[in-house]
Design a protein around this motif. Sequence first.
Motif, PDB file in Angstrom:
ATOM      1  N   SER A   1       4.020  -6.281  35.099  1.00  0.00           N
ATOM      2  CA  SER A   1       4.599  -5.169  36.102  1.00  0.00           C
ATOM      3  C   SER A   1       6.060  -4.389  35.633  1.00  0.00           C
ATOM      4  N   GLU A   2       6.119  -3.721  34.929  1.00  0.00           N
ATOM      5  CA  GLU A   2       7.969  -3.811  34.678  1.00  0.00           C
ATOM      6  C   GLU A   2       8.665  -2.431  35.416  1.00  0.00           C
ATOM      7  N   LYS A   3       9.624  -2.512  36.403  1.00  0.00           N
ATOM      8  CA  LYS A   3      10.050  -1.613  37.056  1.00  0.00           C
ATOM      9  C   LYS A   3      10.346  -0.170  36.459  1.00  0.00           C
ATOM     10  N   ASN A   4       9.640   0.846  36.710  1.00  0.00           N
ATOM     11  CA  ASN A   4       9.613   2.565  36.037  1.00  0.00           C
ATOM     12  C   ASN A   4       9.323   2.636  34.900  1.00  0.00           C
ATOM     13  N   GLN A   5       8.733   1.373  34.189  1.00  0.00           N
ATOM     14  CA  GLN A   5       8.305   1.181  33.191  1.00  0.00           C
ATOM     15  C   GLN A   5       6.235   1.138  32.768  1.00  0.00           C
ATOM     16  N   GLY A   6       6.168   0.876  33.798  1.00  0.00           N
ATOM     17  CA  GLY A   6       4.527   0.492  33.992  1.00  0.00           C
ATOM     18  C   GLY A   6       3.902  -1.166  33.741  1.00  0.00           C
TER      19      GLY A   6
END
Length: 227
Positions: free
Chosen positions: A58-63
Amino acid sequence: MSKDVINPYDALRTGLIWGRWKSGERLIPQHLKAEFGCTSSVLREAMLRLAGEGFIVSEKNQGFRTVTHSEETFCEAAHLRLILEREAATLSLQKGDFDWEMAVTAAYQKLAYVEKQMIETQDVQKYVRHWSIQDWEFHATLMSACGSDLLMNAYRSAFDTFRMYAVSTYANFGFGAEITAKEHLDIYEAAIARDVPGCMAAIERHLTLYQEGRRSGAALSSKLPPE
């Protein structure tokens, strides 16, 4: 007629282990929701669960993306898989009854059939999904008489991590044609003969060839064909 709802967790995990997505590829929620017929919340729950298990990130603000596979992680997974499979298979060979023998034989025959089709048609991509499923079924059935759910659960995690690296890194999704088919035959024959040393040696050969790069088609570094 309403579209059948697909369990997104199972579908995503299965897709990951047969190479549907490349290493580090972004998972697009809109496409997946439409494919699985599920809600955003159900899909996100499945993705978070897989992220917690280390299969996606999971990447913050990138899905979400699939994990970027590394040789170090693969070697760790291969080593752990070997340890667990040797332990569970040893117990199964010692404790397995006639029903276990029949189940192992059935699982091997299904795997051998798929591998025969892959060798004869030389179209690995067409069969890779079925092959991944039957490969898991054979190894899991081989170990199924070990009597330990904890051991089997730990093995499943190691197997899937190993498989994700192999399908994304090796030519033909890690299928070595006659080499792979012979390795599975050796494991099966030793298991049915209750030859513990022979089965352990066959399992070790099966996994060691990947690590040494001697599988048919050496490492390719993210050269999967498109869907």
